[in-house]
Design an enzyme around this catalytic site. Structure first.
Site, PDB file in Angstrom:
ATOM      1  N   TYR A 284       0.829  -1.158  -0.051  1.00  0.00           N
ATOM      2  CA  TYR A 284      -0.060  -0.006   0.032  1.00  0.00           C
ATOM      3  C   TYR A 284       0.720   1.297  -0.059  1.00  0.00           C
ATOM      4  O   TYR A 284       0.581   1.938  -0.831  1.00  0.00           O
ATOM      5  CB  TYR A 284      -0.950  -0.133   1.034  1.00  0.00           C
ATOM      6  CG  TYR A 284      -2.326   0.709   0.755  1.00  0.00           C
ATOM      7  CD1 TYR A 284      -3.179  -0.191   0.219  1.00  0.00           C
ATOM      8  CD2 TYR A 284      -2.368   1.942   1.304  1.00  0.00           C
ATOM      9  CE1 TYR A 284      -4.565   0.700  -0.282  1.00  0.00           C
ATOM     10  CE2 TYR A 284      -3.602   2.612   1.063  1.00  0.00           C
ATOM     11  CZ  TYR A 284      -4.487   1.952   0.193  1.00  0.00           C
ATOM     12  OH  TYR A 284      -5.793   2.640  -0.206  1.00  0.00           O
ATOM     13  N   GLU A 291       1.942   6.245  -6.996  1.00  0.00           N
ATOM     14  CA  GLU A 291       0.946   7.035  -7.677  1.00  0.00           C
ATOM     15  C   GLU A 291       1.256   8.753  -7.341  1.00  0.00           C
ATOM     16  O   GLU A 291       1.101   9.552  -8.186  1.00  0.00           O
ATOM     17  CB  GLU A 291      -0.404   6.866  -6.702  1.00  0.00           C
ATOM     18  CG  GLU A 291      -1.016   5.616  -7.147  1.00  0.00           C
ATOM     19  CD  GLU A 291      -2.208   5.219  -6.352  1.00  0.00           C
ATOM     20  OE1 GLU A 291      -3.130   6.191  -6.064  1.00  0.00           O
ATOM     21  OE2 GLU A 291      -2.605   4.123  -6.342  1.00  0.00           O
TER      22      GLU A 291
END
Ligand SMILES: CCCCCCCCCCCCC/C=C/C(=O)SCCNC(=O)CCNC(=O)[C@H](O)C(C)(C)COP(=O)(O)OP(=O)(O)OC[C@H]1O[C@@H](n2cnc3c(N)ncnc32)[C@H](O)[C@@H]1OP(=O)(O)O
Length: 360
Positions: A284, A291
């Site tokens: 994560y 991102e």
């Protein structure tokens, strides 16, 4: 000439019953009854003294009910007599000296406390069945599970295709595969991520036991990146960062969706559960970092191309570049990461605590 003999008899008791096992194989012409608190047994069969007629009578210590149930098997005759009052007897026979043909049945023997425990367990089981039968059954449960199973299966197939395709291309093309990930994978990723909107709808309709916010953050975060930052800017599409983003997304999903599929059919594989609730710990943060890199790389491109910029009234200037929204989004992203990280940590703790409890 046939003589009347006494068979070997084994006994055990519970609070409500007496169990007798008569060692007589292939028993025939059985006559078993309780008369004036005495059990009278008569029958033909193969006992300790070969094929013969065997009989015995037994005066019980305390009152028993008149009805007797018995079942003869190839090897023995099993008799059950009900006590008139529930309780524990010190011995079986009224006479203090134990009849010679009688012995404890150690296969069924329980002490008073063990029998109480057995009774309590039986009562608990019965209560559980009663309790469960009182909970109104969801008439659509099968339909809901079927729908969730199909949804998870489709997502699993989609993300597996992405993962395998990217892995094979990585092996064949090496680093060259980084540059055209978007063009080979985007269509399937679009499909999976549009479908993933269902994951926000499911908890809202109470089809799954989780909150709406975590999947909303997840789906919004991914789709914002996929459709707006990558989809709307061709210059972003051949950047290597796309490879890392898609690879990280698909790595977690090829374990998450099969885990849900098994949950839909009330099955669990320990290793899969562990992977579903552990892989996110490294993946994560890595995903959010990848991102963030993509968002930072896209800022000058949005500034330059003016794509998605907001036209402003003349007094305020010509337009507001979308890059301002992206800078704000960068901050929100880490807030989103924090919320979902905390959520997943809680889910992990709940899952493994529940498992530990079951193991104890
Ligand atoms: C308001 C908008 C705000 C916008 C802000 C945007 C900011 C964005 C920032 C964040 C960007 C994130 C981008 C993402 C990056 C990545 O993905 S990187 C790769 C690694 N990623 C991960 O590890 C995350 C994977 N995703 C998830 O785990 C989930 O999507 C989740 C929502 C974060 C958590 O899932 P959740 O459902 O809440 O938890 P679970 O424990 O899995 O499930 C709870 C119970 O619900 C049942 N269930 C859930 N879904 C299903 C289903 N589809 N089918 C069947 N059952 C399901 C599940 O079995 C559990 O039930 P119980 O076992 O009975 O408890």
């Amino acid at each position: 000439m046939s003589t009347t003999l006494t068979p070997h008899v084994y006994w055990a008791q519970r609070h409500g019953e007496i169990y007798l096992r008569v060692e007589l194989s292939d028993a025939q012409n059985l006559n078993i009854r309780v008369q004036e608190n005495t059990l009278c047994f008569k029958g033909q069969g193969h006992g300790a003294k070969g094929e013969n007629e065997y009989e015995f009578s037994l005066d019980f210590l305390k009152p028993v009910k008149a009805e007797v149930t018995h079942r003869s098997t190839q090897r023995q005759v099993n008799i059950t007599v009900k006590k008139r009052e529930r309780g524990w007897w010190d011995r079986l026979a009224a006479q203090e000296r134990k009849p010679l043909f009688l012995a404890p049945d150690f296969d069924r023997w329980l002490d008073e406390s063990d029998a109480e425990m057995e009774l309590r367990e039986k009562e608990e089981k019965l209560n559980k069945i009663l309790f469960e039968s009182r909970i109104p059954k969801d008439p659509y449960l099968g339909l809901k599970k079927g729908y969730l199973f199909m949804y998870n299966l489709v997502q699993f197939l989609g993300f597996s295709w992405i993962f395998v395709n990217m892995t094979v291309r990585l092996f064949i093309l090496g680093q060259d595969s980084f540059y055209d990930t978007f063009h080979t994978i985007a269509d399937v990723m679009y499909f999976c991520q549009i479908l993933a909107v269902i994951e926000v709808v499911n908890p809202a309709l109470r089809l799954v036991r989780t909150g709406v916010l975590p999947p909303l953050i997840q789906v919004f975060g991914r789709n914002f990146l996929l459709f707006i930052i990558l989809g709307a800017q061709e210059d972003m599409q051949n950047k290597p960062v796309v490879f890392f983003i898609f690879y990280l997304w698909s790595t977690i999903e090829i374990f998450r969706y099969p885990f849900y599929m098994l949950a839909c059919i009330d099955t669990e594989w320990k290793l899969l559960t562990w992977l579903r609730y552990s892989l996110w710990i490294p993946l994560y943060p890595l995903g959010v970092i990848a991102e963030a890199v993509a968002v930072i790389q896209s800022i000058p491109i949005f500034d330059e191309t003016k794509v998605l910029s907001l036209p402003l009234p003349r007094a305020l200037g010509t337009s507001l570049s979308f890059s301002y929204i992206l800078q704000l989004y960068l901050a929100v992203m880490f807030l989103g990461l924090f919320i979902n990280f905390r959520h997943l940590y809680k889910m992990r703790k709940r899952r493994f605590r529940a498992k530990k409890k079951k193991a104890n």
